[in-house]
Design a protein around this motif. Structure first.
Motif, PDB file in Angstrom:
ATOM      1  N   SER A 217       0.856  -1.181   0.000  1.00 22.33           N
ATOM      2  CA  SER A 217       0.000   0.000   0.000  1.00 22.33           C
ATOM      3  C   SER A 217       0.896   1.236   0.000  1.00 22.33           C
ATOM      4  N   VAL A 218       0.769   2.084  -1.028  1.00 18.26           N
ATOM      5  CA  VAL A 218       1.659   3.227  -1.226  1.00 18.26           C
ATOM      6  C   VAL A 218       0.892   4.520  -1.017  1.00 18.26           C
ATOM      7  N   GLU A 219       1.439   5.388  -0.196  1.00 16.55           N
ATOM      8  CA  GLU A 219       0.925   6.747  -0.025  1.00 16.55           C
ATOM      9  C   GLU A 219       2.019   7.734  -0.428  1.00 16.55           C
ATOM     10  N   THR A 333      -1.691  14.103   0.747  1.00 17.07           N
ATOM     11  CA  THR A 333      -1.333  12.702   0.556  1.00 17.07           C
ATOM     12  C   THR A 333      -2.159  12.093  -0.561  1.00 17.07           C
ATOM     13  N   TYR A 334      -1.482  11.386  -1.459  1.00 12.69           N
ATOM     14  CA  TYR A 334      -2.146  10.609  -2.508  1.00 12.69           C
ATOM     15  C   TYR A 334      -2.013   9.128  -2.141  1.00 12.69           C
ATOM     16  N   ARG A 335      -3.131   8.449  -2.073  1.00 13.48           N
ATOM     17  CA  ARG A 335      -3.110   7.008  -1.803  1.00 13.48           C
ATOM     18  C   ARG A 335      -3.415   6.287  -3.108  1.00 13.48           C
ATOM     19  N   LEU A 336      -2.463   5.440  -3.544  1.00 10.94           N
ATOM     20  CA  LEU A 336      -2.670   4.707  -4.784  1.00 10.94           C
ATOM     21  C   LEU A 336      -3.839   3.737  -4.635  1.00 10.94           C
ATOM     22  N   PHE A 352      -1.259   8.910 -10.335  1.00 10.10           N
ATOM     23  CA  PHE A 352      -1.807   9.321  -9.045  1.00 10.10           C
ATOM     24  C   PHE A 352      -2.945  10.331  -9.198  1.00 10.10           C
TER      25      PHE A 352
END
Length: 645
Positions: A217-219, A333-336, A352
């Motif tokens: 999980s990438v932020e 913050t961008y959450r993929l 994104f």
């Protein structure tokens, strides 16, 4: 560290990370961290230690007493010839000195003696070149040597170490960790389609670890959160102070081959350059954060130079650029959308954001001699902060160019220029500007004139393309201005300049008369004024009657100042003439000499020189009096001008 609440964790245990200096010190090696460790230094670190020495089939044990230099072993002529034959049977031609060196056993040229005291008291001296193995008997000493080797290794940061969680139950505990990774960067595609535009944002992320990512999980954090390395795991002894991660970014990870404690160093000299955590004073806030500071100052303009007026207000061309931004805190913050799969030491471009934005196609002109630049006025109409990054611009016909996007908060906008527009030409014809004084203020010995400068310009635009254009012309004027004749007025925040906008249809020509008024001011020192200039200002109809009266009175008083200036110039000329006459007469007196033997008062040259010296003294006194008179009359002028407020 996370748990469901059933586990009671009492601590975390791990092996101490020894710095190079500490590990050398514990192993009795030299503490200079950067110096190589020699074989002799390792042997000397074992002095007084119980060791076991093996040489072939023989072995001895005891305390190592001393390590000293040993002389080389000289070979007999027969042994020397055998040694030469061992090199291939070819005996090279050697000088006498080299022949002597060749008669020495090669492995004994820099040999050592090991003095061993055995348990029975026997003393044995052994050559290090004949010893196969030296082993400390005490496992603690051996462990310290091993720790020193690990700390001095070029891959000390990659050595695996155990981590033990101390808990009072067998309930599961989940561990989290932070791994050093490169910063993520953004790149965009801007698709222009008439009045619509779509912005695609891609993030370049790197997995620079040795572990593959599987559904991670990438932020992506858009901002500048404080982050730093702190030397914590190695034992330290009172000398502490560092917190200096700066803004510079490196392509090589800091922890690739060194631990934070190795980066910090040993500070073995005892000097303390700054305080740090653990010593009663934290300094991280000022050492790695970014900030801008400024100091207020009073700027004195050169006489006649102009700037934006502070007293007049005829318009604000920057108001058209104001937009309401959405402040979502310091970070965004961008959450993929899904888990990311990325191999170890791999990189990936991941999307994104993809949203419709407001963008207007335009042609930008810096000046008449410059070619038009293809560009777009992009407004961030999304709810997201857009990080800075390169932009590839596309139109219906295909690729249009590349540029850079600055960091934009919601509601902010920027002008993007990405190519040359060969279809649009601009010509400018300008009349001489006219200045109209509106107000005069006297303060601090300077007379400041606030005036309106009127520009009349003609812009001729030709569009040879098949599509209409919005032509943005960068104006060399201040913000405190008004412009009439443009279709619209815009403002570029990046350069701080107003922009005039002209709309032109396809394959057409346009000529437009434009009038621009600027509110400016220029400042003059009172000593550089003149009675004529003051009289001209006294006739300005825009000034109040009181101001005109003050200027008229000041002009009359300044005439007296100018009269004094003329008298001073005449007196200065007289002083110059007298000084030349004195110099000439003194040269004559020196050349002729006094051969008559008469007294000095009877010599006509001396009499003349004395008279001129008296005349020169009087002229200099009169000049000083005139200077004082000028200052007094100038003070009267200032007194009248002080009424201009």
């Amino acid at each position: 560290m996370l748990s469901s609440g059933e586990a009671r964790v009492t601590g975390i245990e791990f092996d101490s990370v020894l710095s190079g200096g500490l590990s050398r010190s514990l192993a009795a090696l030299p503490v200079e961290s950067d110096a190589p460790v020699t074989y002799r230094e390792v042997l000397e670190s074992l002095r007084g230690i119980e060791v076991e020495i093996k040489a072939g089939a023989e072995a001895w044990s005891g305390q190592l007493a001393e390590v000293t230099d040993a002389p080389p072993i000289h070979l007999s002529p027969r042994a020397a010839s055998v040694a030469a034959a061992g090199t291939g049977g070819k005996a090279p031609a050697l000088e006498a000195g080299r022949q002597e060196r060749a008669a020495v056993a090669p492995d004994t040229q820099e040999d050592l003696y090991l003095t061993l005291i055995q348990r029975g008291g026997a003393i044995r001296r052994l050559r290090a070149s004949r010893v196969d193995q030296v082993r400390p008997v005490d496992p603690i000493v051996a462990g310290r040597l091993g720790a020193a080797v690990g700390a001095l290794s070029g891959r000390a940061a990659q050595i695996r170490r155990s981590l033990r969680v101390l808990a009072e139950s067998a309930a599961p505990v989940r561990l989290g960790y932070i791994a050093e990774t490169p910063v993520w960067r953004s790149t965009y595609r801007l698709l222009l389609d008439g009045g619509r535009a779509k912005l695609q944002g891609w993030a370049l992320v790197h997995n620079d670890t040795d572990e593959p990512w599987a559904g991670v999980s990438v932020e992506l954090v858009n901002g500048r959160p404080d982050s730093f390395l702190f030397p914590l795991s190695a034992p330290r002894y009172a000398r502490r102070g560092l917190a200096h991660p700066d803004e510079s970014l490196s392509t090589i990870p800091q922890l690739a081959d060194r631990t934070p404690d190795q980066i910090w160093g040993d500070n073995a000299d005892g000097s303390i350059t700054s305080m740090g955590f653990g010593s009663g004073e934290g300094r991280l806030g000022g050492s790695h954060g970014m900030g801008l500071s400024g100091t207020g100052s009073v700027m004195t303009l050169p006489d006649g130079s102009t700037e934006e007026s502070e007293a007049l207000s005829i318009g604000n061309l920057a108001e058209v650029a104001q937009a309401v931004g959405v402040e979502n805190g310091a970070l965004f913050t961008y959450r993929l959308a899904g888990g990311l799969h990325l191999r170890a030491h791999g990189s990936a471009l991941v999307p994104f954001t993809q949203q419709d934005v407001e963008a207007q196609r335009l042609t930008w002109f810096e000046g008449e001699q410059e070619r038009g630049r293809s560009g777009a006025r992009l407004a961030n109409t999304t709810a997201q902060t857009l990080p800075a990054g390169p932009v590839a611009v596309y139109e219906a016909s295909g690729f249009a160019g590349e540029t850079g996007l600055p960091r934009l908060k919601p509601g902010e906008r920027a002008f993007l220029l990405f190519g040359v527009d060969l279809d649009v030409a601009l010509r400018t014809a300008a009349r001489r500007p006219e200045d109209a004084t509106q107000r005069l203020v006297f303060e601090g010995g300077r007379l400041t004139e606030h005036f309106v400068r009127k520009h009349r310009r003609t812009y001729a635009v030709e569009n040879r393309g098949g599509e209409g254009r919005r032509v943005h012309v960068a104006l060399d004027i201040v913000k405190n201005a008004s412009a009439r004749g443009f279709d619209a007025v815009d403002f570029d925040e990046a350069s701080g300049r107003p922009l005039g906008v002209l709309r032109i249809g396809p394959r057409s020509k346009l000529e437009r008369e434009v009038t621009i008024d600027e509110a400016l001011q220029r400042s003059h020192d009172v000593r550089s004024l003149s009675s004529r200039a003051l009289r001209e200002k006294a006739d300005v109809a825009a000034l109040t009657a009181a101001d005109r009266a003050a200027l008229g009175a000041a002009a009359r008083l300044f005439e007296e100042v100018e009269k004094t200036d003329r008298e001073k110039a005449a007196e200065s000329a007289s002083i110059g003439r007298i000084e030349k006459d004195l110099a000439r007469l003194r040269e004559h007196l020196e050349a002729l000499g006094d051969k008559s033997g008469s007294p000095a008062g009877a010599n006509p040259l001396v009499v003349r020189i004395l008279a001129l010296e008296d005349e020169l003294s009087g002229a200099r006194r009169r000049l000083e009096q005139l200077e004082a008179q000028r200052e007094a009359r100038l003070a009267s002028v200032k007194g009248e001008l002080d009424r201009l407020r």
